[in-house]
Motif scaffolding. Sequence first.
Motif, PDB file in Angstrom:
ATOM      1  N   ARG A  47       0.811  -1.117   0.014  1.00  0.00           N
ATOM      2  CA  ARG A  47      -0.078  -0.090  -0.065  1.00  0.00           C
ATOM      3  C   ARG A  47       0.834   1.154  -0.039  1.00  0.00           C
ATOM      4  O   ARG A  47       0.545   2.187  -0.806  1.00  0.00           O
ATOM      5  CB  ARG A  47      -1.082   0.035   1.328  1.00  0.00           C
ATOM      6  CG  ARG A  47      -2.064   1.144   1.241  1.00  0.00           C
ATOM      7  CD  ARG A  47      -2.667   1.467   2.398  1.00  0.00           C
ATOM      8  NE  ARG A  47      -3.620   0.095   2.982  1.00  0.00           N
ATOM      9  CZ  ARG A  47      -3.185  -0.227   4.066  1.00  0.00           C
ATOM     10  NH1 ARG A  47      -1.884  -0.425   4.709  1.00  0.00           N
ATOM     11  NH2 ARG A  47      -4.022  -1.438   4.456  1.00  0.00           N
ATOM     12  N   TYR A  49       3.930   1.466  -0.987  1.00  0.00           N
ATOM     13  CA  TYR A  49       4.792   1.360  -2.362  1.00  0.00           C
ATOM     14  C   TYR A  49       3.729   2.355  -3.413  1.00  0.00           C
ATOM     15  O   TYR A  49       4.038   3.181  -4.071  1.00  0.00           O
ATOM     16  CB  TYR A  49       5.061   0.289  -3.019  1.00  0.00           C
ATOM     17  CG  TYR A  49       5.399   0.185  -4.381  1.00  0.00           C
ATOM     18  CD1 TYR A  49       6.392   1.206  -4.997  1.00  0.00           C
ATOM     19  CD2 TYR A  49       4.917  -0.751  -5.087  1.00  0.00           C
ATOM     20  CE1 TYR A  49       6.843   1.237  -6.229  1.00  0.00           C
ATOM     21  CE2 TYR A  49       5.348  -0.866  -6.508  1.00  0.00           C
ATOM     22  CZ  TYR A  49       6.429   0.240  -7.086  1.00  0.00           C
ATOM     23  OH  TYR A  49       6.738  -0.233  -8.267  1.00  0.00           O
ATOM     24  N   TRP A  50       2.578   2.005  -3.383  1.00  0.00           N
ATOM     25  CA  TRP A  50       1.569   2.718  -4.291  1.00  0.00           C
ATOM     26  C   TRP A  50       1.302   4.143  -3.856  1.00  0.00           C
ATOM     27  O   TRP A  50       1.346   4.894  -4.798  1.00  0.00           O
ATOM     28  CB  TRP A  50       0.203   1.724  -4.065  1.00  0.00           C
ATOM     29  CG  TRP A  50      -0.909   2.404  -4.904  1.00  0.00           C
ATOM     30  CD1 TRP A  50      -1.137   1.765  -6.428  1.00  0.00           C
ATOM     31  CD2 TRP A  50      -1.889   3.177  -4.602  1.00  0.00           C
ATOM     32  NE1 TRP A  50      -2.269   2.438  -7.167  1.00  0.00           N
ATOM     33  CE2 TRP A  50      -2.912   3.322  -5.928  1.00  0.00           C
ATOM     34  CE3 TRP A  50      -2.167   4.252  -3.689  1.00  0.00           C
ATOM     35  CZ2 TRP A  50      -3.730   4.237  -6.107  1.00  0.00           C
ATOM     36  CZ3 TRP A  50      -3.161   5.207  -3.811  1.00  0.00           C
ATOM     37  CH2 TRP A  50      -3.953   5.137  -5.024  1.00  0.00           C
ATOM     38  N   TRP A  51       1.095   4.312  -2.674  1.00  0.00           N
ATOM     39  CA  TRP A  51       0.726   5.524  -2.100  1.00  0.00           C
ATOM     40  C   TRP A  51       1.855   6.530  -2.529  1.00  0.00           C
ATOM     41  O   TRP A  51       1.833   7.628  -2.879  1.00  0.00           O
ATOM     42  CB  TRP A  51       0.773   5.569  -0.577  1.00  0.00           C
ATOM     43  CG  TRP A  51       0.201   7.087  -0.308  1.00  0.00           C
ATOM     44  CD1 TRP A  51       0.702   8.025   0.315  1.00  0.00           C
ATOM     45  CD2 TRP A  51      -1.433   7.313  -0.095  1.00  0.00           C
ATOM     46  NE1 TRP A  51      -0.097   8.978   0.667  1.00  0.00           N
ATOM     47  CE2 TRP A  51      -1.472   8.613   0.420  1.00  0.00           C
ATOM     48  CE3 TRP A  51      -2.765   6.699  -0.492  1.00  0.00           C
ATOM     49  CZ2 TRP A  51      -2.705   9.388   0.707  1.00  0.00           C
ATOM     50  CZ3 TRP A  51      -3.864   7.330  -0.253  1.00  0.00           C
ATOM     51  CH2 TRP A  51      -3.751   8.785   0.347  1.00  0.00           C
ATOM     52  N   THR A 243      -6.794   4.726  -0.721  1.00  0.00           N
ATOM     53  CA  THR A 243      -6.895   3.449  -0.635  1.00  0.00           C
ATOM     54  C   THR A 243      -7.916   3.132   0.428  1.00  0.00           C
ATOM     55  O   THR A 243      -8.333   4.124   1.226  1.00  0.00           O
ATOM     56  CB  THR A 243      -5.775   2.860  -0.078  1.00  0.00           C
ATOM     57  OG1 THR A 243      -5.562   3.346   1.211  1.00  0.00           O
ATOM     58  CG2 THR A 243      -4.536   3.318  -1.041  1.00  0.00           C
ATOM     59  N   MET A 266      -7.192   0.353  -4.352  1.00  0.00           N
ATOM     60  CA  MET A 266      -6.154   1.661  -4.195  1.00  0.00           C
ATOM     61  C   MET A 266      -6.384   2.208  -5.751  1.00  0.00           C
ATOM     62  O   MET A 266      -6.375   1.459  -6.604  1.00  0.00           O
ATOM     63  CB  MET A 266      -4.772   1.127  -4.315  1.00  0.00           C
ATOM     64  CG  MET A 266      -4.270   0.188  -3.047  1.00  0.00           C
ATOM     65  SD  MET A 266      -2.773   0.036  -2.815  1.00  0.00           S
ATOM     66  CE  MET A 266      -2.404  -1.244  -4.221  1.00  0.00           C
ATOM     67  N   ARG A 288       1.096   2.738 -14.999  1.00  0.00           N
ATOM     68  CA  ARG A 288       0.604   1.718 -14.031  1.00  0.00           C
ATOM     69  C   ARG A 288       1.238   0.546 -14.419  1.00  0.00           C
ATOM     70  O   ARG A 288       1.902  -0.231 -13.492  1.00  0.00           O
ATOM     71  CB  ARG A 288      -1.065   1.401 -14.072  1.00  0.00           C
ATOM     72  CG  ARG A 288      -1.638   2.800 -13.471  1.00  0.00           C
ATOM     73  CD  ARG A 288      -1.210   2.986 -12.127  1.00  0.00           C
ATOM     74  NE  ARG A 288      -1.468   1.530 -11.243  1.00  0.00           N
ATOM     75  CZ  ARG A 288      -0.623   1.496 -10.222  1.00  0.00           C
ATOM     76  NH1 ARG A 288       0.351   2.501 -10.028  1.00  0.00           N
ATOM     77  NH2 ARG A 288      -0.485   0.314  -9.601  1.00  0.00           N
ATOM     78  N   TRP A 291       4.788   0.485 -12.987  1.00  0.00           N
ATOM     79  CA  TRP A 291       4.759   0.333 -11.478  1.00  0.00           C
ATOM     80  C   TRP A 291       4.660  -1.287 -10.950  1.00  0.00           C
ATOM     81  O   TRP A 291       5.598  -1.635 -10.334  1.00  0.00           O
ATOM     82  CB  TRP A 291       3.221   1.174 -11.021  1.00  0.00           C
ATOM     83  CG  TRP A 291       3.179   0.920  -9.292  1.00  0.00           C
ATOM     84  CD1 TRP A 291       3.430   1.704  -8.525  1.00  0.00           C
ATOM     85  CD2 TRP A 291       2.469  -0.294  -8.880  1.00  0.00           C
ATOM     86  NE1 TRP A 291       3.360   1.467  -7.201  1.00  0.00           N
ATOM     87  CE2 TRP A 291       2.669   0.100  -7.326  1.00  0.00           C
ATOM     88  CE3 TRP A 291       1.967  -1.287  -8.921  1.00  0.00           C
ATOM     89  CZ2 TRP A 291       1.941  -0.554  -6.213  1.00  0.00           C
ATOM     90  CZ3 TRP A 291       1.310  -2.136  -7.834  1.00  0.00           C
ATOM     91  CH2 TRP A 291       1.268  -1.799  -6.769  1.00  0.00           C
ATOM     92  N   HIS A 292       3.979  -1.837 -11.707  1.00  0.00           N
ATOM     93  CA  HIS A 292       4.053  -3.334 -11.501  1.00  0.00           C
ATOM     94  C   HIS A 292       5.547  -4.007 -11.861  1.00  0.00           C
ATOM     95  O   HIS A 292       5.906  -4.616 -11.130  1.00  0.00           O
ATOM     96  CB  HIS A 292       2.974  -4.053 -12.470  1.00  0.00           C
ATOM     97  CG  HIS A 292       1.674  -3.824 -12.050  1.00  0.00           C
ATOM     98  ND1 HIS A 292       1.063  -4.625 -10.987  1.00  0.00           N
ATOM     99  CD2 HIS A 292       0.853  -2.970 -12.585  1.00  0.00           C
ATOM    100  CE1 HIS A 292      -0.041  -4.208 -10.678  1.00  0.00           C
ATOM    101  NE2 HIS A 292      -0.282  -3.263 -11.620  1.00  0.00           N
ATOM    102  N   GLU A 332      -5.804  -5.229 -12.328  1.00  0.00           N
ATOM    103  CA  GLU A 332      -6.140  -3.709 -11.970  1.00  0.00           C
ATOM    104  C   GLU A 332      -6.727  -3.362 -13.236  1.00  0.00           C
ATOM    105  O   GLU A 332      -6.728  -3.884 -14.225  1.00  0.00           O
ATOM    106  CB  GLU A 332      -4.499  -2.885 -12.160  1.00  0.00           C
ATOM    107  CG  GLU A 332      -4.623  -1.454 -12.186  1.00  0.00           C
ATOM    108  CD  GLU A 332      -3.505  -0.803 -11.814  1.00  0.00           C
ATOM    109  OE1 GLU A 332      -2.436  -1.483 -11.501  1.00  0.00           O
ATOM    110  OE2 GLU A 332      -3.249   0.424 -11.729  1.00  0.00           O
ATOM    111  N   LEU A 375      -5.825  -4.439  -3.797  1.00  0.00           N
ATOM    112  CA  LEU A 375      -4.608  -4.465  -2.890  1.00  0.00           C
ATOM    113  C   LEU A 375      -4.560  -6.027  -2.617  1.00  0.00           C
ATOM    114  O   LEU A 375      -3.444  -6.391  -2.475  1.00  0.00           O
ATOM    115  CB  LEU A 375      -4.621  -3.850  -1.816  1.00  0.00           C
ATOM    116  CG  LEU A 375      -3.693  -3.934  -0.584  1.00  0.00           C
ATOM    117  CD1 LEU A 375      -2.075  -3.734  -1.030  1.00  0.00           C
ATOM    118  CD2 LEU A 375      -3.788  -2.538   0.607  1.00  0.00           C
ATOM    119  N   THR A 378      -3.074  -7.769  -5.383  1.00  0.00           N
ATOM    120  CA  THR A 378      -1.483  -7.410  -5.583  1.00  0.00           C
ATOM    121  C   THR A 378      -0.864  -8.292  -4.574  1.00  0.00           C
ATOM    122  O   THR A 378       0.241  -8.871  -4.825  1.00  0.00           O
ATOM    123  CB  THR A 378      -1.358  -6.079  -5.423  1.00  0.00           C
ATOM    124  OG1 THR A 378      -2.122  -5.185  -6.230  1.00  0.00           O
ATOM    125  CG2 THR A 378       0.286  -5.387  -5.844  1.00  0.00           C
TER     126      THR A 378
END
Length: 507
Positions: A47, A49-51, A243, A266, A288, A291-292, A332, A375, A378
């Motif tokens: 979470r 890392y995403w934020w 999130t 998220m 995105r 990001w992965h 996603e 989340l 993921t």
Amino acid sequence: MSDDLFKKIVSHAKEYGFIFPSSEIYDGLSAVYDYGQYGSELKNNIRSYWWKSMVQMHENIVGIDAAIFMHPTTWKASGHVDAFNDPLIDNKDSKKRYRADVLIEDYAEKQFEKAEKEVEKAKKRFADNFDEALFRSTNPRVLEYRKKGEEAVAKMAQMLEANDLEGVRQLIVDLEIVCPISGSRNWTDVRQFNLMFETRMGSVAEGAESIFLRPETAQGIFVNFMNVYKTGRMKIPFGIAQTGKAFRNEIVARQFIFRMREFEQMELQFFVKPGTEMEWYQKWREERMKWHLDMGIPASKYRWHKHEKLAHYANAAADIEFEFPFGFKELEGIHSRTDFDLNAHQQFSGKKLQYFDPELNESYVPYVVETSIGLDRTFLAVFSHAYEEQTLEDGSVRTVLHIPHFLAPIKAAVLPLVKKDGMPEVAMKIVEDLRQEFMVQYDEKDAIGRRYRRQDAIGTPFCITVDNETMENNTVTVRERDSMEQIRLPAEKLINVLSEKLKPGKL
RNA sequence: GCGGCAGUAGCUCAGUGGUAGAGCAUCAGCUUCCCAAGCUGAGGGUCGUGGGUUCGAGCCCCAUUUGCCGCUCCA
């Protein structure tokens, strides 16, 4: 084969404190799971890392945390009250389930087709001097078919509006609708499946108002659009991220934490000038996926799935799918939602939800590009991809979680090589220092090899070992999880060296 | 929600109507200067839950719950 692997992953998740069935001492609760001591760390790290990559790293994106409870009208505006309520009926002979409204609509469609056939026949028969409009409005058979179809749909709409499910069933019986599979008319009752969880607000039962647990987090962002725009001095294009938990009363929820009734999303809603949404849609698709891939998981595990059939709110949509042990599944979604949501809320609330564009010197309802990721999914992607039963050179097997270093629940374990000669004390001192920066563990129990394996099993990237040499010159060995290779470092350099190795992208 | 299969220790499982077991894991101690399966000892199960049949049920029957597989559903 992959079923076996998946079972092992589920067992490992429980055995090592990542994921437990909810309220297990009472036999558990269907499709609800709890995150354990290591699972919650991993989940928090994902979470975070995403934020960081969405909010902290973007000048024009801010984060909010909207409540799970929302005004009931929210869900009328969003379309969920309509879309998430399906009247279902089963055929007792074929055991097939249908949406009752779809059966009736299909019936109506057939009537219309029959009417069209009459028109076609007449067209051939009368050839050149055929007045189609006149035929349509006067031919008794055409009128009869059209009337049957229209009446069926009208009656159904009326009954659904009145929540008269018995009436809907009777309508299906009266229209002599048969199951396409079994051909029988042996129907069960019509039952309403509400995909939204309902609860009551207010402690006095009679006066309590029925409200829903949000089935998606997106609406919490849309209803706060003006608040954030005004107080945050935002300029389009800008984004609002969030999130949080969402709830769906799925008819069947299965596959471990892949489909749960309570889950965490998220989401980013990115507000853009109408007409520019496609370039932003492309940009966010790229961003995105990056990001992965930045987690270090190979690109071959991901693929795009483009929606052919678009939802009512979208003008473009694609999913990022991940290859789970049970196959490629949605992880996603990136959706171009147009101005559907803000428009709907504008209408239902009567409040203006518009952006004043100083360059154009006019107001408009912004278009929205959404990125929405699960989340829990993921977590499952990272966890299942990390799991390996590795056969070593000597033929022994170790179970290791190759979790990306920066996401690992425990970053380092500090181990005295033997439990004597003052090594435990030195090791505990190092633990106290590192604890200021990272999640660390101390372990002195059992042979050193066994302790390495224990840390491998929970994905700890580094094991720091205190040995005789440490007692002489204060250097320690650092063993990396995946390569199992060791380097020797002065203890005082640990924080700097590990910090560097624990940055996202460093593996 | 329908059909099939299953539920015994933290995990994997054995136990075909007669005193609940194994391996691994966990804990305590010993040994050990670097990659588990060395030594000694210990803790842990009303056999998913509730009923029934039986002199006696982990085992047979019924219900229920949880999981898995297949349908169905997943704007």
